[in-house]
Design an enzyme around this catalytic site. Sequence first.
Site, PDB file in Angstrom:
ATOM      1  N   LYS A 284      96.151  39.920  19.569  1.00 44.15           N
ATOM      2  CA  LYS A 284      96.176  39.949  21.036  1.00 44.15           C
ATOM      3  C   LYS A 284      97.274  40.868  21.566  1.00 44.15           C
ATOM      4  O   LYS A 284      97.093  41.553  22.575  1.00 44.15           O
ATOM      5  CB  LYS A 284      96.349  38.531  21.580  1.00 44.15           C
TER       6      LYS A 284
ATOM      7  N   ASP B 228     101.786  29.731  23.846  1.00 42.60           N
ATOM      8  CA  ASP B 228     100.723  28.732  23.728  1.00 42.60           C
ATOM      9  C   ASP B 228     101.181  27.413  23.126  1.00 42.60           C
ATOM     10  O   ASP B 228     100.365  26.583  22.768  1.00 42.60           O
ATOM     11  CB  ASP B 228      99.558  29.299  22.898  1.00 42.60           C
ATOM     12  N   ASN B 229     102.506  27.209  22.971  1.00 39.15           N
ATOM     13  CA  ASN B 229     102.957  25.913  22.460  1.00 39.15           C
ATOM     14  C   ASN B 229     104.352  25.600  22.995  1.00 39.15           C
ATOM     15  O   ASN B 229     105.127  26.501  23.327  1.00 39.15           O
ATOM     16  CB  ASN B 229     102.940  25.889  20.931  1.00 39.15           C
TER      17      ASN B 229
ATOM     18  N   CYS C  23      94.077   1.357  14.673  1.00 39.70           N
ATOM     19  CA  CYS C  23      93.010   0.531  14.094  1.00 39.70           C
ATOM     20  C   CYS C  23      91.643   1.051  14.528  1.00 39.70           C
ATOM     21  O   CYS C  23      90.670   1.005  13.756  1.00 39.70           O
ATOM     22  CB  CYS C  23      93.197  -0.934  14.475  1.00 39.70           C
TER      23      CYS C  23
END
Length: 556
Positions: free
Chosen positions: A11, A59-60, A115
């Site tokens: 990119k 992006d994080n 669970c």
Amino acid sequence: MFHDWNIGQAKSTIAASAAASINSQLKIEALQNCVGPEIESVFNDAFWENLTVAINALDNVDARLYVDQRCLYFQKPLIESGTLGAKCNTQMVIPYLTENYGVSRDPPEKQAPMCTVHSFPHNIDHCLTWARSEFEGLLEKTPAEVNACLSNPVEYATSMRNAADAQAKDNLERILKCLDRGKCETFQDCVTWARLRFEDYFVNRIKQLKFTFPEDAATSTGAPFWSAPKRFPHPLQFSAVDPSHLQFIMAASILRAETFDIPVPDLVKNPKMLAEAVEKVIVPDFQPKEDVKIATDEKATRSAGSVDDVAVINQLLLKLELCRNNLSSEFRMKPIQFEKEIFCSYYDNWWKNFGLRLDDDTSFHVDLIAGLANIRARNYSIPEVDKLKAKLIAGRIIPAIATATAMATGPVCLELYKVLDGAHKVEDYRNTFANLALPLFSMAEAVPPKVLKHRDMKWTVWDRWVLRDNPTLKQVIKWLKGNGLNAYSISYGNCLLFNSLFPRHRERLDKKVVEVVREFAKAELPPYRSHLDVSVACDDNEGNDMDIPPISTYYR
């Protein structure tokens, strides 16, 4: 910016090319580095000090926090922005005027109870969460534990005995299973492992669940146990002619082979040959167990260790010692981290005629997770999803919307004019939040940072006090004394450089700070670093502890 012919390209390369086509005078270098501490040899002190402004399009969160801390440290403006589907936001981080990005954090996402994920899924998201967890456990965490154990067996055994809890017991059991019964030396061993995994996941566990909780089971209040949203499961029968079953075996065996560094033979390219390899596997008959406990409480947590756990851990360590003696000293496994963005079509041609598509994942990571989730969904009569949808959910990918991106870009550029123009007040800057799906558009003044005071001095999270000309410890203490601050302790990271209570530390006072750091902290200062930071504990003349900024001492 992005077109069909750009698929497979970086990119940053495409963005650089697009920008250069707009302005041929622009000088830009496209890189493909991860944003984090590991690239400080590239983005060094000189890079940050010469920067005018940073504009994030990351992006994080970890990368955002890292850039935020760098801008905070070097006192550089940051324009933070992000998109999430139809949502977008921008935040102004201006030295001394606003708080930084890391001050506020989004609340953690709500997750399904364990669970539900492990035994009672009722939608495909639960199946994919379970699949991602199993992938990481089998192919990343267990091999990493094996390597940790083999690299330093004495220290590892000590840490397990000190922990003495259920988690330590689970770790040792997984290591033993991996190196003993589950150890693979040939690709056929990997196929056997994958076939037995299928039997365990989609047959035996379901039979055990039905044995523990029959269809007519009731709760303690007398209500039907298998009531909505619970779905009563059904075990599957493995079939080598079922494309999804064989695709699971293929992906699982290839990845298992990768962890053991076993070459993958050509038979994986041929569904018929792979099916023949699977048919060779001897699958033991299932026998239900009476004493199996299956968690049903959504609020239950892992229990603490017990005396039984300690005894079991010691037995497991003895077995592990015997197992390790049968391995070469060089033996190590290769942990695999889930990668959701590898695109190619290496095996596609061989499998198209069999009704399978492996369009974009030669890593087989998404293939395995999609197979795990969809076959589990079949157990519980949950609608299955294609591989693209599985990738989006398991990889936690929310598709980008060009309109939201354009919406974020607008405020970023408007605020950039203000940053470059300079001499603005905090109330001149705006943070933006928009949700195009509602629609909602909100703009607010940036929030100023918290200010601390001492005498005529003020400082915020933006400040660090700079001492140049390679000062000694005594000069640092004298400079603070001149500002009404009495330093009694100086540290570099976790190393104590000076403490006024230790008489021998006075011998260090005439040494340069950098010399003390090299000698006592054993720090290797890279050539691109021109300064180091020390933390100083001090009080004022009235004996009140003062929380002061880090002190940067420049030695180059």
